[in-house]
Design a protein around this motif. Structure first.
Motif, short mmCIF file in Angstrom:
data_model
loop_
_atom_site.label_atom_id
_atom_site.label_comp_id
_atom_site.label_asym_id
_atom_site.label_seq_id
_atom_site.Cartn_x
_atom_site.Cartn_y
_atom_site.Cartn_z
N GLY A 1 10.15 -0.72 -3.07
CA GLY A 1 8.96 -1.18 -3.77
C GLY A 1 8.07 -0.07 -4.26
O GLY A 1 6.86 -0.27 -4.44
N HIS A 2 8.65 1.12 -4.49
CA HIS A 2 7.86 2.22 -5.02
C HIS A 2 7.27 1.82 -6.37
O HIS A 2 7.95 1.25 -7.23
CB HIS A 2 8.72 3.47 -5.15
CG HIS A 2 7.95 4.68 -5.55
ND1 HIS A 2 6.96 5.21 -4.78
CD2 HIS A 2 8.04 5.46 -6.66
CE1 HIS A 2 6.45 6.27 -5.38
NE2 HIS A 2 7.08 6.45 -6.52
N GLU A 3 5.99 2.16 -6.58
CA GLU A 3 5.25 1.62 -7.72
C GLU A 3 5.70 2.18 -9.07
O GLU A 3 5.41 1.60 -10.11
CB GLU A 3 3.75 1.86 -7.53
CG GLU A 3 3.28 3.31 -7.61
CD GLU A 3 3.38 4.05 -6.30
OE1 GLU A 3 4.16 3.61 -5.42
OE2 GLU A 3 2.70 5.10 -6.14
N GLU A 4 6.41 3.31 -9.07
CA GLU A 4 6.80 3.91 -10.35
C GLU A 4 8.19 3.48 -10.80
O GLU A 4 8.67 3.94 -11.84
CB GLU A 4 6.71 5.43 -10.25
CG GLU A 4 5.29 5.90 -9.98
CD GLU A 4 5.04 7.33 -10.42
OE1 GLU A 4 6.00 8.12 -10.40
OE2 GLU A 4 3.89 7.63 -10.78
N SER B 1 15.24 3.81 -7.00
CA SER B 1 14.42 3.57 -5.82
C SER B 1 13.94 4.88 -5.22
O SER B 1 14.50 5.95 -5.48
CB SER B 1 15.23 2.78 -4.78
OG SER B 1 14.40 2.23 -3.79
N GLU B 2 12.90 4.77 -4.40
CA GLU B 2 12.47 5.91 -3.59
C GLU B 2 13.22 5.85 -2.26
O GLU B 2 13.31 4.79 -1.65
CB GLU B 2 10.96 5.83 -3.32
CG GLU B 2 10.45 6.96 -2.44
CD GLU B 2 8.95 6.86 -2.14
OE1 GLU B 2 8.35 5.82 -2.43
OE2 GLU B 2 8.42 7.84 -1.61
N MET B 3 13.75 6.99 -1.82
CA MET B 3 14.47 7.02 -0.55
C MET B 3 13.50 7.13 0.61
O MET B 3 12.61 7.99 0.63
CB MET B 3 15.43 8.22 -0.52
CG MET B 3 16.35 8.27 0.69
SD MET B 3 15.58 8.87 2.23
CE MET B 3 15.22 10.56 1.81
N TYR B 4 13.62 6.20 1.55
CA TYR B 4 13.02 6.34 2.88
C TYR B 4 14.20 6.42 3.85
O TYR B 4 15.07 5.56 3.81
CB TYR B 4 12.18 5.12 3.25
CG TYR B 4 10.81 5.05 2.63
CD1 TYR B 4 10.28 6.08 1.89
CD2 TYR B 4 10.03 3.91 2.82
CE1 TYR B 4 9.01 5.99 1.35
CE2 TYR B 4 8.76 3.81 2.27
CZ TYR B 4 8.26 4.85 1.54
OH TYR B 4 7.01 4.75 1.00
N GLY B 5 14.20 7.43 4.72
CA GLY B 5 15.40 7.65 5.53
C GLY B 5 15.17 7.61 7.02
O GLY B 5 14.08 7.91 7.51
N LEU C 1 5.12 -4.41 2.55
CA LEU C 1 5.94 -3.94 1.45
C LEU C 1 5.88 -2.42 1.38
O LEU C 1 4.82 -1.81 1.49
CB LEU C 1 5.44 -4.52 0.12
CG LEU C 1 5.48 -6.04 -0.02
CD1 LEU C 1 4.89 -6.46 -1.36
CD2 LEU C 1 6.91 -6.57 0.13
N HIS C 2 7.06 -1.83 1.18
CA HIS C 2 7.20 -0.41 0.89
C HIS C 2 6.46 0.46 1.91
O HIS C 2 6.78 0.40 3.10
CB HIS C 2 6.74 -0.13 -0.55
CG HIS C 2 7.14 1.23 -1.04
ND1 HIS C 2 8.39 1.72 -0.89
CD2 HIS C 2 6.41 2.20 -1.67
CE1 HIS C 2 8.45 2.94 -1.40
NE2 HIS C 2 7.26 3.27 -1.87
N ALA C 3 5.44 1.23 1.49
CA ALA C 3 4.74 2.10 2.44
C ALA C 3 3.67 1.36 3.23
O ALA C 3 2.89 1.98 3.94
CB ALA C 3 4.11 3.27 1.70
N SER D 1 0.86 -1.19 0.00
CA SER D 1 0.00 0.00 0.00
C SER D 1 0.89 1.23 0.00
O SER D 1 2.09 1.17 0.32
CB SER D 1 -0.93 0.02 1.22
OG SER D 1 -0.19 0.13 2.41
N HIS D 2 0.30 2.34 -0.40
CA HIS D 2 1.07 3.58 -0.45
C HIS D 2 0.25 4.76 0.06
O HIS D 2 0.70 5.52 0.90
CB HIS D 2 1.55 3.84 -1.88
CG HIS D 2 2.76 4.74 -1.95
ND1 HIS D 2 3.29 5.18 -3.12
CD2 HIS D 2 3.53 5.24 -0.97
CE1 HIS D 2 4.34 5.93 -2.87
NE2 HIS D 2 4.52 5.99 -1.58
N LEU D 3 -0.98 4.89 -0.45
CA LEU D 3 -1.73 6.11 -0.17
C LEU D 3 -3.13 5.87 0.39
O LEU D 3 -3.67 6.72 1.09
CB LEU D 3 -1.89 6.92 -1.47
CG LEU D 3 -0.60 7.44 -2.08
CD1 LEU D 3 -0.89 8.05 -3.45
CD2 LEU D 3 0.05 8.49 -1.18
ZN ZN Z 1 6.62 5.02 -2.73
#
Ligand code: ZN
Length: 253
Positions: A200-203, A154-158, A100-102, A72-74
């Motif tokens: 795992g960012h969808e884009e 990738s999308e950065m999560y920090g 996964l991811h968000a 999930s993301h949003l």
């Molecule tokens: Zn993302």
């Protein structure tokens, strides 16, 4: 040997808002992962989506699931509390949950891991992420050929503050822009296990990467239920042994 019954859940992709994601995953991320992991003979996989009746997570589906994979993301705040509670209770009773991811922002994660402010640092610019192994003994590394996995885009999560302190930490990611992240880690909750796989960012085509697919399959195998004895969770219980000098409780309430 019986197969591990896996349900891969997704909140769905909005084709208007996320054309790059649709280009990568035209039938949604859950369908892509189901196909990619379907080559593993020990996994029996189905998909579920936010748009399905009961969000695809009826009690029957949960009862028939050994491991729930959650992308999930949003939008997963649209999952009713009752269904998020259903997921939480299943985990406490032994079901595995892979975030996964968000997905660690999502309702089941917040209920199980219990931190109040899930939003951490992020940057969606498609930078390189290098995931370093920090626990070489962990079974989710089976079959890995290198001590790191590279995600080119990738999308950065920090750090700090994205996730609560884990019980198990297997990978730390370094990002091209300079940040780091505890990117693969796990928690023990009741009779169940929760594991987080951050990239795992969808884009970006993260789930196309063979090492990520292998890692996800291994995580699923690791968090599958084990046959633990049933436990009475709460309430007054009789003593197993005969007490020598029991003191009668005061009347309360
Ligand atoms: Zn993302």
């Amino acid at each position: 040997m019986s197969k591990i019954r896996v349900t891969i859940w997704s909140e769905g992709i909005d084709p208007q808002l996320e054309p790059r994601a649709i280009a990568l995953y035209p039938n949604d991320i859950n369908a892509y992962l189901a196909e990619a992991l379907g080559t593993n003979a020990d996994l029996q996989i189905r998909t579920a989506s936010l748009s399905d009746p009961e969000c695809g997570l009826s009690q029957q589906t949960i009862d028939d699931t050994d491991v729930l994979v959650w992308w999930s993301h949003l939008y997963d705040d649209q999952v009713p509390d009752e269904i998020a509670d259903r997921v939480m209770n299943a985990v406490l009773n032994g079901m595995g949950l892979v975030l996964l991811h968000a997905g660690f922002h999502g309702k089941p994660a917040r209920k199980l891991l219990g931190w109040p402010s899930p939003i951490g640092k992020y940057r969606e610019l498609g930078e390189m992420e290098r995931m370093w192994v920090v626990d070489r003994s962990h079974p989710i590394l089976a079959g890995m050929e290198k001590e790191y996995i590279e995600v080119p885009c990738s999308e950065m999560y920090g750090e700090p503050g994205c996730i609560p302190k884990p019980d198990e930490l297997v990978f730390i990611s370094w990002f091209e822009g300079g940040e780091v992240l505890r990117s693969v880690c796990g928690w023990h909750k009741g009779a169940g296990k929760v594991f987080y796989l951050a990239p795992g960012h969808e884009e970006f085509p993260v789930y196309y990467i063979p090492e990520i697919q292998l890692l996800l399959a291994n995580i699923i195998r690791y968090v599958k239920p084990v046959n633990t004895p049933p436990v009475r969770w709460r309430g007054e219980v009789d003593s197993i042994e005969t007490l020598k000098n029991p003191i009668k409780p005061s009347p309360r309430g």
